[in-house]
Design a protein around this motif. Structure first.
Motif, PDB file in Angstrom:
ATOM      1  N   ALA A 261      -1.808  -3.824  -3.829  1.00 14.24           N
ATOM      2  CA  ALA A 261      -2.230  -3.901  -2.428  1.00 14.24           C
ATOM      3  C   ALA A 261      -3.627  -4.490  -2.271  1.00 14.24           C
ATOM      4  O   ALA A 261      -3.960  -5.021  -1.217  1.00 14.24           O
ATOM      5  CB  ALA A 261      -2.184  -2.504  -1.804  1.00 14.24           C
ATOM      6  N   LEU A 262      -4.437  -4.377  -3.309  1.00 16.33           N
ATOM      7  CA  LEU A 262      -5.783  -4.961  -3.278  1.00 16.33           C
ATOM      8  C   LEU A 262      -5.967  -5.751  -4.564  1.00 16.33           C
ATOM      9  O   LEU A 262      -5.873  -5.179  -5.659  1.00 16.33           O
ATOM     10  CB  LEU A 262      -6.839  -3.852  -3.200  1.00 16.33           C
TER      11      LEU A 262
ATOM     12  N   VAL B 276      -4.199   2.147   6.081  1.00 14.56           N
ATOM     13  CA  VAL B 276      -5.593   1.873   5.698  1.00 14.56           C
ATOM     14  C   VAL B 276      -6.062   0.667   6.494  1.00 14.56           C
ATOM     15  O   VAL B 276      -5.330  -0.311   6.643  1.00 14.56           O
ATOM     16  CB  VAL B 276      -5.696   1.575   4.178  1.00 14.56           C
TER      17      VAL B 276
ATOM     18  N   CYS C  76      -7.191   0.771  -7.035  1.00 17.33           N
ATOM     19  CA  CYS C  76      -5.867   0.663  -6.393  1.00 17.33           C
ATOM     20  C   CYS C  76      -4.764   0.672  -7.464  1.00 17.33           C
ATOM     21  O   CYS C  76      -4.804  -0.122  -8.395  1.00 17.33           O
ATOM     22  CB  CYS C  76      -5.792  -0.615  -5.570  1.00 17.33           C
ATOM     23  N   PRO C  77      -3.788   1.559  -7.337  1.00 17.96           N
ATOM     24  CA  PRO C  77      -2.766   1.639  -8.389  1.00 17.96           C
ATOM     25  C   PRO C  77      -1.661   0.591  -8.255  1.00 17.96           C
ATOM     26  O   PRO C  77      -0.780   0.514  -9.107  1.00 17.96           O
ATOM     27  CB  PRO C  77      -2.191   3.047  -8.193  1.00 17.96           C
ATOM     28  N   THR C  78      -1.673  -0.178  -7.170  1.00 12.66           N
ATOM     29  CA  THR C  78      -0.614  -1.176  -6.958  1.00 12.66           C
ATOM     30  C   THR C  78      -1.247  -2.545  -6.708  1.00 12.66           C
ATOM     31  O   THR C  78      -2.445  -2.723  -6.906  1.00 12.66           O
ATOM     32  CB  THR C  78       0.237  -0.804  -5.729  1.00 12.66           C
TER      33      THR C  78
ATOM     34  N   CYS D  95       0.840  -1.197   0.000  1.00 13.60           N
ATOM     35  CA  CYS D  95       0.000   0.000   0.000  1.00 13.60           C
ATOM     36  C   CYS D  95       0.879   1.252   0.000  1.00 13.60           C
ATOM     37  O   CYS D  95       1.835   1.349   0.774  1.00 13.60           O
ATOM     38  CB  CYS D  95      -0.894  -0.021   1.239  1.00 13.60           C
ATOM     39  N   ILE D  96       0.557   2.198  -0.871  1.00 15.01           N
ATOM     40  CA  ILE D  96       1.332   3.444  -0.926  1.00 15.01           C
ATOM     41  C   ILE D  96       0.546   4.608  -0.317  1.00 15.01           C
ATOM     42  O   ILE D  96       0.875   5.767  -0.531  1.00 15.01           O
ATOM     43  CB  ILE D  96       1.755   3.766  -2.368  1.00 15.01           C
TER      44      ILE D  96
ATOM     45  N   CYS E 236      -2.168   5.996  -1.032  1.00 16.67           N
ATOM     46  CA  CYS E 236      -2.680   7.005  -1.976  1.00 16.67           C
ATOM     47  C   CYS E 236      -4.089   7.448  -1.613  1.00 16.67           C
ATOM     48  O   CYS E 236      -4.523   8.527  -1.996  1.00 16.67           O
ATOM     49  CB  CYS E 236      -2.645   6.454  -3.398  1.00 16.67           C
ATOM     50  N   GLY E 237      -4.839   6.576  -0.930  1.00 19.03           N
ATOM     51  CA  GLY E 237      -6.185   6.937  -0.484  1.00 19.03           C
ATOM     52  C   GLY E 237      -7.289   6.695  -1.492  1.00 19.03           C
ATOM     53  O   GLY E 237      -8.456   6.964  -1.234  1.00 19.03           O
ATOM     54  N   ARG E 238      -6.915   6.148  -2.662  1.00 13.91           N
ATOM     55  CA  ARG E 238      -7.965   5.923  -3.666  1.00 13.91           C
ATOM     56  C   ARG E 238      -9.029   4.955  -3.151  1.00 13.91           C
ATOM     57  O   ARG E 238     -10.221   5.160  -3.353  1.00 13.91           O
ATOM     58  CB  ARG E 238      -7.363   5.320  -4.935  1.00 13.91           C
TER      59      ARG E 238
HETATM   60  S1  SF4 Z   1      -5.788   2.217  -3.222  1.00 14.65           S
HETATM   61 FE1  SF4 Z   1      -4.264   0.620  -2.831  1.00 14.65          FE
HETATM   62  S2  SF4 Z   1      -2.343   1.707  -2.590  1.00 14.65           S
HETATM   63 FE2  SF4 Z   1      -3.950   3.245  -2.432  1.00 14.65          FE
HETATM   64  S3  SF4 Z   1      -4.368   3.412  -0.225  1.00 14.65           S
HETATM   65 FE3  SF4 Z   1      -5.764   1.883  -1.014  1.00 14.65          FE
HETATM   66  S4  SF4 Z   1      -4.729  -0.097  -0.748  1.00 14.65           S
HETATM   67 FE4  SF4 Z   1      -3.191   1.550  -0.530  1.00 14.65          FE
END
Ligand code: SF4
Ligand code: SF4
Length: 897
Positions: free
Chosen positions: A207-208, A180, A203-205, A150-151, A153-155
């Motif tokens: 992480a999800l 998060v 999510c841009p990575t 997770c970076i 980013c808050g998306r």
């Molecule tokens: S969208 Fe992905 S990278 Fe961004 S805060 Fe949520 S889990 Fe982290």
């Protein structure tokens, strides 16, 4: 919006006032990298990767959060900018578990792309690496959350809170400890997450990610096919990702006009049934009570010879066909043509009879057109939304998302009328908890107050409508006090709701099967039409009467004439000129006598009048009321053919089973609840020897002596357009992108966003004087509880698809019988106890779910579960006008097993 001129990277460009630098740059093909920005989500400015240099500004600014100004000079790629960006990305990488080797987002990761573009070497970062150690959350069957990727980013948080108006994901802690978390820092599976998957889509990575897609294919190995969701009537645009003939992942198409990238749990995770080992892949013929695989020639020849024999022996009226709200428009058009031409009667119907027949009947009488008057996203412009008889969050989740958004963001007000405490009640200004089956009285009560308070729209009524005086005389008798007695809703609440609705500038009515599935279904629909006309809320944007269709193509199956009284486009079979038009086009004489409906087919089979039935993609042995009666009726048929993708409960009773291609294996169109015709595209080859439904029907027609051959589904649509005025301008090549909303009468017509502007389809809108009539069967001493049936978010219709989806069936594996805590206490029933529910027609056993959602004296049972089929209990009493059975009310008794 006025034009704004500025300079970006030495280029004079123009943008519009209100745009950010990032938006203006994107529109002018100048790339600015970003990690936290997403076009659908509120501006966050958190990642600071999109910083730019603005001449005269002391510091670098986030381009996603800085509005453009006239004469501004912006540099997006200066040395200072590049240094700052690199520092941000390096900082993120120091706290990121860089496991690209097996990360599901490898090849589709914004962080990976940026690191590569910036030529960052992980061995020589400017900062010390601190490997994160938060554990991976794989508690849910749908989503894996890996905080180490997770970076921040808050998306996902914005998607969950702002877009879906859920509050499952959020930031916790502060400063360098911020992270998060789901729920109260619980594993996701222990929260109320509905698994819409919006978070993983944005999510841009890595992480999800989707749990079921793990190790199923790298992004660059997947073929992307855009199509339309096969579940509810919203018609969300899907991207299917395919590898080696399997769908391995689904994402919402960001450009989808109805969903803008959003999906619900079914659309996103409920696709694995397509490749289920249970799929029918070869024709089957029953011999001595057992199915045996057969060739297509054997199966088709047997079907044809049997239908011909029955027709010769008993006459044409001994045959009937059930079309399907799950199949494409082209499938349904060809099917109804087959029945009309080859059977020689109009005995064709489908399960719209069980959900929205009163909508078609009622709105046609009142307005002249039986469809949803407005478009889905017009709800975002309404001041007041009245949701009655629609559990929108479970049955049309993406529409519920818009309703919650307009309340949260624009302060719109919501009125909910529902006996159950559905989720939308939490967002409502007024909740009217009426007794089941008292909708006419409730709506008359609201209109009584509106007229009494002078909130009706005189100008609209006198200039656009007729029969107001007769209607008014009836409504005047439904005083709030009388209506309180009938409905159980207090007179004060009735007044409050009426004043709220009557005072709105733009009020929109949304309803579904809670309104239609009654013996007074048509009267209920007429009452919603009365309310809209009374307040001038029809024929304008963001108003209207908006019936939400249950299945993906129930609108289309109706439009294309899979009904016993009309050809395609609602052209009556008993109108001579229309009949002659179709006779000339199809080259055969046609019957001008309307055929029989779904429940009438069952009764005709039971009475021995119907001998042969052809069922395409329907499962009456789960969907119809009083299933014991349906089983006996089907048993009495001399010949039953079922064409389907699975050996459904009905297919098991068939003499011949024909294997059909699924939505992912064929081309065609679906028409969504808002009259929007959208493309369905082939993503994989049909399994085994399955064929698209329309091709099977054409094969049968040919063998019955009628040549019905089309080169493609597109050719079928050409015939539809030629014979169906409301689809006159619809051709497959015009449906790329947003599709078209009918009426679309000609090639150059853009389609129609909302109906009845300036003039109703029938000329004047007609008020109807509607009296309250109680349900056919109410609780009594012997059967003291009121049963209502419906759907769950995670399952669809008779469960043939969703019960074979691992994620969906894991989320809800069993039938819950919802019962109020007070009733549960009185009956000695605890949560999870096995209970027996009995009606005058049958009984089932299932687990109790003790919940305040059900009102006292009432139980709710979903109809998706064959092992506890709710329709064994329901009542087949019919609405005399539309012939819909009263699936929403009957009397039962419940006891602990
Ligand atoms: S969208 Fe992905 S990278 Fe961004 S805060 Fe949520 S889990 Fe982290
Ligand atoms: S089931 Fe309905 S809301 Fe869910 S993704 Fe499909 S069309 Fe959209």
């Amino acid at each position: 919006m006025s034009e704004v001129e500025l300079t970006i990277d030495g280029r004079r460009v123009s943008g519009r006032s209100g745009q950010t630098i990032l938006e203006a740059a994107n529109e002018n093909s100048i790339h600015i990298p970003t990690l936290c920005h997403h076009p659908r989500l509120p501006i966050s400015g958190a990642c600071r990767v999109c910083v730019v240099e603005i001449e005269g500004a002391p510091r670098l600014e986030a381009s996603c959060a800085t509005p453009i100004r006239k004469g501004m000079i912006v540099r997006t790629d200066s040395e200072r900018v590049r240094r700052a960006r690199r520092m941000m990305v390096e900082l993120l990488l120091t706290r990121h578990k860089v496991h690209c080797l097996t990360c599901e987002s490898n090849g589709n990761c914004d962080l990976q792309d940026l690191a590569y573009q910036m030529e960052i070497d992980m061995d020589s970062l400017s900062f010390e690496i601190e490997e994160p150690d938060e554990p991976i959350d794989s508690s849910s069957p749908a989503i894996i959350r890996d905080p180490s990727k997770c970076i921040l980013c808050g998306r996902c948080v914005a998607a969950c809170q702002d877009e879906r108006v859920e509050h499952i994901l959020g930031f916790v802690e502060r400063g360098s400890d911020v992270r998060v978390a789901s729920g109260m820092s619980q594993p996701l599976f222990e929260t109320d997450c509905t698994y819409c998957g919006e978070c993983l889509q944005v999510c841009p990575t890595g992480a999800l990610i989707e749990k079921q897609s793990r190790f199923m294919g790298r992004w660059w190995e997947l073929e992307r096919v855009e199509t339309t969701c096969p579940y509810c009537g919203v018609g969300c645009a899907l991207e299917l990702y395919v590898k080696d003939g399997r769908i391995v992942k689904v994402r919402g198409a960001e450009g989808g006009v109805e969903n803008m990238g959003s999906l619900c749990v079914k659309g996103r995770f409920g696709y694995d049934w397509v490749n289920s080992p249970d799929r029918l892949t070869t024709p089957l013929i029953k011999r001595e009570g057992k199915f045996e695989p057969a060739t297509w020639d054997e199966a088709l020849d047997q079907v044809v010879s049997k239908f011909q024999e029955l027709k010769k022996r008993y006459g044409s009226s001994a045959l009937a066909g059930l079309a399907s709200a799950k199949c494409t428009n082209e499938d349904n058009y060809v099917f109804q043509k087959f029945v009309r031409v080859c059977f020689g009667n109009n005995n064709v119907d489908h399960c719209a009879r069980l959900c929205h027949a009163p909508t078609v009947a009622g709105l046609s009488k009142a307005f002249g057109s039986g469809a949803m008057t407005n478009s889905i996203r017009e709800l975002l412009g309404a001041d007041v939304i009245f949701v009655t008889g629609s559990n929108t969050t479970e049955n049309h989740p993406v529409i519920a998302m818009y309703i919650k958004q307009v309340i949260a963001e624009k302060g719109a007000r919501l009125i909910v009328a529902d006996p159950r405490k559905i989720d939308l009640v939490d967002h409502a200004t007024v909740w009217l908890r009426q007794r089941g089956g008292t909708d006419v009285a409730l709506l008359n009560g609201l209109m009584n107050v509106i007229i009494g308070e002078g909130l009706h729209d005189e100008e609209f009524i006198w200039s656009r409508c007729e029969n107001f005086e007769e209607f008014k005389r009836t409504v005047e008798r439904y005083t709030p006090d009388l209506v309180e007695e009938i409905t159980g809703v207090s007179a004060d609440k009735i007044r409050e709701a009426a004043i709220l609705f009557g005072g709105a500038e733009k009020a929109s009515i949304v309803f579904s099967m809670g309104i239609t599935q009654h013996i007074t279904g048509t009267d209920n629909v007429l009452s919603t039409a009365n309310l809209a006309m009374l307040t001038g809320n029809v024929g304008r944007e963001s108003t209207g009467v908006n019936p939400l269709r249950g299945q993906n193509n129930v609108q289309g199956a109706c439009d294309l004439g899979a009904l016993p009284n009309v050809y395609s486009g609602y052209q009556p079979v008993d109108d001579e000129a229309t009949r002659i038009k179709f006779e000339e086009a199809w080259g055969v004489p046609l019957s001008g006598e309307p055929g029989i409906t779904v429940v009438e087919m069952t009764n005709a089979a039971y009475n021995g009048d119907l001998k042969g039935l052809y069922v395409m993609g329907e499962n009456p042995l789960m969907s119809d009321p009083d299933l014991n009666h349906v089983r006996e009726a089907l048993d009495k048929l001399e010949f039953l053919v079922v064409q389907d993708i699975f050996l459904s409960e009905t297919a098991q009773m068939a003499d011949v089973v024909l294997p059909a291609a699924s939505f992912a294996e064929k081309e065609g169109t679906f028409t969504n609840t808002a009259r929007r015709i959208q493309m369905v595209r082939k993503a994989i080859e049909p399994l085994g020897s399955c064929l698209p439904d329309w091709e099977i029907v054409c094969e049968l027609a040919g063998r019955m002596g009628y040549n019905m051959s089309y080169g493609s589904a597109s050719d079928v649509m050409e015939e539809i357009a030629a014979l169906t005025p409301i689809y006159g301008g619809v051709h497959h090549e015009r449906l790329e992108g947003d599709g078209l909303q009918w009426p679309c009468p000609s090639q150059d017509h853009p389609g129609t966003a909302f109906l009845h502007k300036d003039r109703f389809t029938r000329g004047r809108g007609r008020f109807h004087a509607v009296e309250y009539v109680p349900p056919a069967e109410y609780p009594d001493e012997e059967y003291p509880l009121l049963l209502t049936t419906g759907r769950l978010l995670q399952h669809f219709h008779t469960g043939t698809m969703t019960r074979r989806s691992e994620v969906l069936d894991t989320l809800i594996p069993e039938c819950p019988v919802e019962i109020n805590p007070e009733d549960a206490r009185r009956l000695g029933v605890g949560d999870g106890d096995e209970v027996r529910v009995k009606s005058r027609r049958g009984e089932i056993t299932a687990g109790a779910k003790v919940t305040e959602r059900s009102p006292v004296g009432s139980v709710f049972i979903p109809f998706h579960f064959s092992e506890a089929a709710a329709n064994l209990l329901t009542n087949a009493a019919l609405d005399p006008s539309s012939k819909i059975p009263e699936l929403k009310v009957c009397a039962v008794r419940l006891e602990k097993k």
